[in-house]
Design a protein around this motif. Structure first.
Motif, short mmCIF file in Angstrom:
data_model
loop_
_atom_site.label_atom_id
_atom_site.label_comp_id
_atom_site.label_asym_id
_atom_site.label_seq_id
_atom_site.Cartn_x
_atom_site.Cartn_y
_atom_site.Cartn_z
N GLU A 130 127.08 32.02 76.30
CA GLU A 130 126.10 31.61 75.82
C GLU A 130 125.75 31.62 74.28
OE1 GLU A 130 126.19 33.60 77.99
OE2 GLU A 130 124.66 35.57 77.31
N ARG A 131 126.76 32.51 73.43
CA ARG A 131 126.71 32.67 72.14
C ARG A 131 128.14 32.15 71.29
NH1 ARG A 131 124.64 39.04 71.60
NH2 ARG A 131 122.46 38.81 72.64
N ILE A 132 128.94 31.44 72.32
CA ILE A 132 130.16 31.26 71.72
C ILE A 132 130.09 30.33 70.63
CG2 ILE A 132 130.56 29.53 73.47
CD1 ILE A 132 132.88 32.19 71.77
N ALA A 133 129.26 29.24 70.81
CA ALA A 133 129.11 28.03 69.85
C ALA A 133 128.60 28.54 68.59
CB ALA A 133 128.33 27.16 70.23
N ARG A 134 127.74 29.54 68.52
CA ARG A 134 127.15 30.23 67.39
C ARG A 134 128.33 30.95 66.74
NH1 ARG A 134 121.75 33.12 66.94
NH2 ARG A 134 120.90 31.04 67.63
N LEU A 135 128.99 31.66 67.48
CA LEU A 135 129.97 32.58 66.94
C LEU A 135 131.10 31.70 66.35
CD1 LEU A 135 131.56 35.23 66.19
CD2 LEU A 135 132.34 35.12 68.43
N CYS A 136 131.72 30.47 67.14
CA CYS A 136 132.72 29.83 66.48
C CYS A 136 132.43 29.07 65.31
CB CYS A 136 133.06 28.85 67.66
SG CYS A 136 134.04 29.56 69.00
N GLY A 137 130.96 28.71 65.21
CA GLY A 137 130.41 28.30 64.11
C GLY A 137 130.64 29.05 62.66
N ALA A 138 130.08 30.33 63.06
CA ALA A 138 130.28 31.21 61.78
C ALA A 138 131.87 31.63 61.51
CB ALA A 138 129.81 32.76 62.47
N ILE A 139 132.61 31.72 62.42
CA ILE A 139 134.24 31.88 61.99
C ILE A 139 134.66 30.75 61.22
CG2 ILE A 139 136.57 32.00 63.24
CD1 ILE A 139 135.03 33.32 65.51
N LYS A 140 134.16 29.51 61.79
CA LYS A 140 134.92 28.23 60.96
C LYS A 140 134.41 28.34 59.62
CE LYS A 140 133.46 25.37 64.28
NZ LYS A 140 133.21 24.37 64.86
#
Length: 327
Positions: A130-140
């Motif tokens: 459930e947190r992966i979209a936000r984390l991937c956004g931060a990595i990008k």
């Protein structure tokens, strides 16, 4: 005419620093797209498809019994024992940057150091589905910050050309994988081709590649698999398309050889010419008719050849070592 010659170990470190950061960004894009758009009618997802996409079946099986959501996300984001995880990619980029302190800007070093510390601080619960979209956004965003800082501060000498070659070869490879994710892993069945689900996934894929608005400038209305895949593969003006990356690699390598009077690079240019011919002469309809997956596989192998030739000519690799580095 300058005759400045960069030490091969510095050239190698710059080339791979660029590749590691670009690979981390694109892995985050692929995980984000897969998490958001790969659910079947029952809400299930096939995370094992990501393992297959990167041909990581063997190392993954050594650590996990099954390709669950938690296992795959941990393997590709947090696992420091996995050389292809995002935390390990960022760590490798930081280690290269450390060896390049006399050549890179202070801002580049601080950016990568901060990025790595943030990745190391992640806990298992931070990579929950459930947190992966936000984390991937931060990595990008962190990867794009590195690219922007490098663009604005890295001195334009020989090292700059190796940085560009590393970034471009990785970007071309990862765009082929992104398109492959859509064509062979996301669509539930051939009957769904052209369906609303199919169109939504192509929209999402273009947005993930930061190409949606550029796509709409070329195609103001309508969406089809041919238009979207053709844009990501063949458009010469979109910087993430495979064709644009190949053309930029070709010109960058030619300029590097001419400006610094380097003899190496001829084998890499020969492969790039072959790639350019294919991506310049074929239409997307012809590619789809002949087999998109086959072209993507062939392209990835040829890009490995380009990397191997550069490693042999400029970094002092033996042929076997060059192949291993690109895998």
């Amino acid at each position: 005419m300058t005759t400045y010659s960069l030490l091969s170990r510095y050239a190698e470190a710059i080339f791979w620093m660029a590749r590691y950061v670009e690979r981390a960004e694109n892995l985050a894009r692929i995980l984000d797209v897969h998490e958001s758009f790969s659910r079947d009618m029952r809400g299930g997802q096939n995370w094992g498809a990501i393992v297959q996409l990167y041909a990581d079946e063997e190392p993954f099986a050594e650590r996990h019994d099954e390709a669950s959501t938690e296992a795959v996300l941990e393997f590709y984001i947090l696992d420091e024992a996995h050389s292809g995880s995002i935390v390990q990619l960022v760590k490798s980029a930081r280690e290269n940057a450390r060896s390049l302190r006399p050549l890179i800007s202070t801002e580049m070093w601080i950016n990568l150091n901060t990025f790595y510390n943030r990745m190391r601080a992640l806990r298992p619960e931070d990579v929950a589905e459930e947190r992966i979209a936000r984390l991937c956004g931060a990595i990008k965003e962190s990867c794009q910050s590195h690219t922007g800082i490098t663009e604005g501060t890295f001195y334009r000498d020989e090292g700059w050309y190796f940085y560009q070659l590393g970034r471009l070869i990785e970007r071309a490879d990862q765009t082929t994988r992104l398109v492959d994710v859509k064509y062979h892993l996301l669509l539930p069945s051939p009957e769904d081709l052209g369906s609303n689900l199919d169109i939504r996934q192509w929209n999402a894929l273009l947005r993930s590649a930061a190409g949606y608005h550029a796509f709409r400038r070329v195609h103001p209305s309508g969406m089809s698999p041919a238009k979207a895949s053709g844009f990501l593969l063949l458009n010469p003006l979109f910087p993430r398309s495979v064709a644009a990356c190949i053309a930029s690699m070709d010109s960058t390598l030619n300029n590097l050889r001419a400006l610094y009077r380097l003899r190496g690079g001829a084998d890499a240019l020969e492969v790039l010419d072959e790639l350019r011919a294919v991506y310049h002469d074929r239409s997307i309809d012809s590619i789809l008719e002949r087999g998109l997956h086959e072209l993507l596989d062939w392209t990835q192998l040829r890009l490995i050849d380009v990397g191997a030739a550069l490693g042999h000519d400029f970094f002092g690799y033996e042929p076997e070592q060059a192949q291993a580095q690109d895998l």
